[in-house]
Design a protein around this motif. Structure first.
Motif, short mmCIF file in Angstrom:
data_model
loop_
_atom_site.label_atom_id
_atom_site.label_comp_id
_atom_site.label_asym_id
_atom_site.label_seq_id
_atom_site.Cartn_x
_atom_site.Cartn_y
_atom_site.Cartn_z
N ASN A 171 0.63 -1.34 -0.28
CA ASN A 171 -0.34 0.08 -0.08
C ASN A 171 0.74 1.37 0.17
OD1 ASN A 171 -3.69 -1.18 0.53
ND2 ASN A 171 -1.44 -1.84 1.65
N GLU A 172 1.96 1.44 -0.26
CA GLU A 172 3.44 2.27 -0.11
C GLU A 172 3.04 3.21 -1.48
OE1 GLU A 172 7.23 1.26 0.83
OE2 GLU A 172 7.13 3.08 2.68
N ASP A 173 1.83 2.63 -2.71
CA ASP A 173 2.05 3.96 -2.87
C ASP A 173 2.24 5.44 -3.26
OD1 ASP A 173 1.19 4.80 -6.20
OD2 ASP A 173 -0.35 4.64 -5.89
N LYS A 174 3.18 6.56 -3.78
CA LYS A 174 3.89 7.62 -3.57
C LYS A 174 2.45 8.91 -4.27
CE LYS A 174 6.88 7.60 0.12
NZ LYS A 174 6.61 7.91 1.86
N ALA A 175 1.50 8.18 -4.20
CA ALA A 175 0.79 9.52 -4.80
C ALA A 175 -0.74 9.77 -4.28
CB ALA A 175 0.22 8.93 -6.07
N VAL A 176 -0.47 11.14 -4.30
CA VAL A 176 -1.58 11.40 -3.98
C VAL A 176 -3.05 12.13 -5.35
CG1 VAL A 176 -2.93 13.69 -3.65
CG2 VAL A 176 -0.95 13.56 -2.52
N GLU A 177 -4.73 10.41 -4.74
CA GLU A 177 -5.15 10.35 -6.83
C GLU A 177 -6.17 10.98 -5.71
OE1 GLU A 177 -7.11 6.87 -8.97
OE2 GLU A 177 -6.08 6.22 -6.23
N ILE A 178 -6.33 11.73 -6.88
CA ILE A 178 -7.54 12.80 -6.91
C ILE A 178 -8.61 12.18 -7.90
CG2 ILE A 178 -8.91 14.65 -7.45
CD1 ILE A 178 -6.10 16.65 -7.76
N VAL A 179 -10.15 11.84 -6.68
CA VAL A 179 -10.94 10.92 -6.89
C VAL A 179 -12.64 11.46 -7.73
CG1 VAL A 179 -10.19 9.01 -6.16
CG2 VAL A 179 -11.45 10.48 -5.09
N ASP A 180 -12.26 12.55 -6.53
CA ASP A 180 -13.39 13.40 -7.61
C ASP A 180 -13.39 15.20 -7.15
OD1 ASP A 180 -15.65 11.13 -8.14
OD2 ASP A 180 -15.75 11.32 -5.53
N PHE A 181 -14.11 15.55 -7.36
CA PHE A 181 -13.83 17.33 -7.36
C PHE A 181 -14.71 17.62 -6.84
CE2 PHE A 181 -10.72 16.93 -10.68
CZ PHE A 181 -9.66 17.37 -9.97
N VAL A 182 -15.21 18.28 -5.90
CA VAL A 182 -16.29 18.68 -5.15
C VAL A 182 -16.39 20.53 -4.35
CG1 VAL A 182 -16.71 16.88 -4.51
CG2 VAL A 182 -15.64 17.93 -2.68
N LYS A 183 -17.73 21.18 -4.05
CA LYS A 183 -17.73 22.58 -3.96
C LYS A 183 -16.97 22.16 -2.59
CE LYS A 183 -20.09 25.29 -6.37
NZ LYS A 183 -19.01 26.11 -7.23
N LEU A 184 -15.89 23.11 -1.76
CA LEU A 184 -14.72 23.04 -0.68
C LEU A 184 -16.49 23.07 0.47
CD1 LEU A 184 -13.34 23.19 1.65
CD2 LEU A 184 -12.91 25.62 1.47
N GLU A 185 -17.36 24.13 0.20
CA GLU A 185 -18.60 24.26 1.49
C GLU A 185 -19.07 22.92 1.59
OE1 GLU A 185 -19.92 26.42 -2.46
OE2 GLU A 185 -17.97 25.81 -1.03
N GLU A 186 -19.47 21.95 0.72
CA GLU A 186 -19.80 20.91 1.04
C GLU A 186 -20.04 19.99 1.97
OE1 GLU A 186 -19.99 19.00 -3.08
OE2 GLU A 186 -21.28 20.19 -3.55
N ILE A 187 -17.96 20.19 2.25
CA ILE A 187 -17.69 19.39 3.37
C ILE A 187 -17.31 20.08 4.65
CG2 ILE A 187 -15.20 18.15 4.10
CD1 ILE A 187 -14.05 17.64 1.47
N ASP A 188 -18.42 19.29 5.55
CA ASP A 188 -18.32 20.04 7.18
C ASP A 188 -16.91 20.71 7.98
OD1 ASP A 188 -20.35 20.81 9.32
OD2 ASP A 188 -18.59 20.32 10.38
N PRO A 189 -16.39 21.38 8.28
CA PRO A 189 -14.77 21.16 8.75
C PRO A 189 -14.95 20.43 10.42
CG PRO A 189 -16.55 23.72 9.35
CD PRO A 189 -17.58 22.63 8.17
N ILE A 190 -15.68 19.21 10.18
CA ILE A 190 -15.49 18.30 11.08
C ILE A 190 -14.67 17.03 11.43
CG2 ILE A 190 -17.75 17.08 10.93
CD1 ILE A 190 -18.00 16.85 14.10
N TYR A 191 -14.93 17.29 9.51
CA TYR A 191 -14.18 16.04 9.05
C TYR A 191 -12.09 16.85 8.73
CZ TYR A 191 -18.21 13.72 7.51
OH TYR A 191 -19.32 12.87 7.88
N PHE A 192 -12.72 17.76 8.61
CA PHE A 192 -10.99 18.23 8.74
C PHE A 192 -9.51 17.68 10.05
CE2 PHE A 192 -12.68 21.32 5.59
CZ PHE A 192 -11.79 20.50 4.39
N GLU A 193 -8.59 17.39 9.71
CA GLU A 193 -8.00 16.75 10.81
C GLU A 193 -6.36 17.99 10.21
OE1 GLU A 193 -6.06 12.84 12.15
OE2 GLU A 193 -6.48 12.93 9.78
N ARG A 194 -5.47 17.96 9.60
CA ARG A 194 -4.71 18.44 9.44
C ARG A 194 -4.03 18.78 7.99
NH1 ARG A 194 1.48 17.37 12.10
NH2 ARG A 194 2.68 18.86 12.39
#
Length: 278
Positions: A86-109
């Motif tokens: 599982n050591e794939d050194k890639a940030v794989e973008i799977v979707d594009f969404v609007k920022l306001e659709e993600i509640d701040p409770i989900y953000f970590e670091r």
């Protein structure tokens, strides 16, 4: 700025070599524990709860406690194999969404993404595309031997990767005790509360907020270093809990207080205004 991870961002067939840097830092004041008798630092040893003996690193294995007191032991070889798979050194973008659709409770670091060699042009392209589309990328990344959900977004002139909690890591709102329903809200009280919010509304400026406790603690430490015998830290009084009977009075008083503050401009602003007029 220290590099914590190197790899690439991929979306579709686009691949951008990048480096990851921590975007925030902890300014908490670390306090050590000392032996009261001689002021020597206290050390912590890894001791077996059954043998009561100190355990060396080579004698420690990892295990999962599936029920109280019962474990599944995981071999180092198994964990290493799983890590490599599982050591794939890639940030794989799977979707594009609007920022306001993600509640701040989900953000970590937060991490800054910087282009690695040869990645400047593609990095700038993704930054512009995200900026103009007003979207963020939802991505997956393996970070510190753990798969993380993440958001890739624009912050000023840089791309930022924000790690996001998985849905099952966010506790259910239904489990929060004693949450009242909306039936007890009085219309007049709500009107005054809305007026109060309006008066206190201002553009967000993070520089105007300070960590008062940390500043007071550093003052105490510096005073003790200078040899002062007594130092008094003024503690703030906690506001009394507002009951239903005096809720309206508290709202009205707050409204009047903030209205007075708004009318009276700070000395610096008044001076600046006079300078402009001159």
């Amino acid at each position: 700025m220290h590099t914590v991870w190197k790899g690439s961002i991929s979306f579709g067939l686009v691949n951008i070599p990048v480096k990851l840097h921590a975007a925030t830092e902890d300014h908490d004041i670390k306090l050590r524990q000392l032996h009261k008798a001689c002021n020597a630092p206290i050390s912590y040893k890894k001791v077996c709860t059954a043998c009561n003996e100190e355990v060396k690193p080579d004698d420690i294995v990892k295990a999962y406690e599936y029920t109280k007191g019962k474990f599944v032991v995981l071999d180092a070889e198994d964990l290493e194999k799983l890590k490599k798979e599982n050591e794939d050194k890639a940030v794989e973008i799977v979707d594009f969404v609007k920022l306001e659709e993600i509640d701040p409770i989900y953000f970590e670091r937060s991490y800054f993404l910087a282009p690695d060699k040869g990645g400047g042009k593609a990095y700038a392209l993704l930054r512009s595309a995200l900026d103009q589309s007003d979207k963020i990328g939802v991505a997956k990344i393996i970070l510190r031997q753990k798969e993380q959900l993440a958001a890739v977004r624009v912050f000023k002139d840089a791309l930022v990767l924000e790690t996001i909690h998985w849905p099952d890591e966010v506790r259910k709102v239904e489990d929060v005790p004693s949450v009242p329903d909306a039936e007890g809200v009085v219309g007049k009280e709500l009107d005054v509360a809305l007026m109060l919010i309006e008066q206190l509304t201002t553009p967000f400026d993070p520089t105007k907020y300070t960590d008062d406790y940390r500043e007071s603690l550093m003052e105490l430490i510096e005073a003790k270093k200078a040899g002062e015998e007594t130092v008094t830290i003024t503690e703030r009084e906690a506001p009394a809990a507002t009951t239903a009977t005096d809720l309206m009075a508290a709202l009205q008083a707050s409204l009047e207080k903030t209205g007075t503050k708004k009318k009276k401009a700070p000395a610096k602003k008044r001076a600046a205004a006079k300078k402009k007029q001159a």
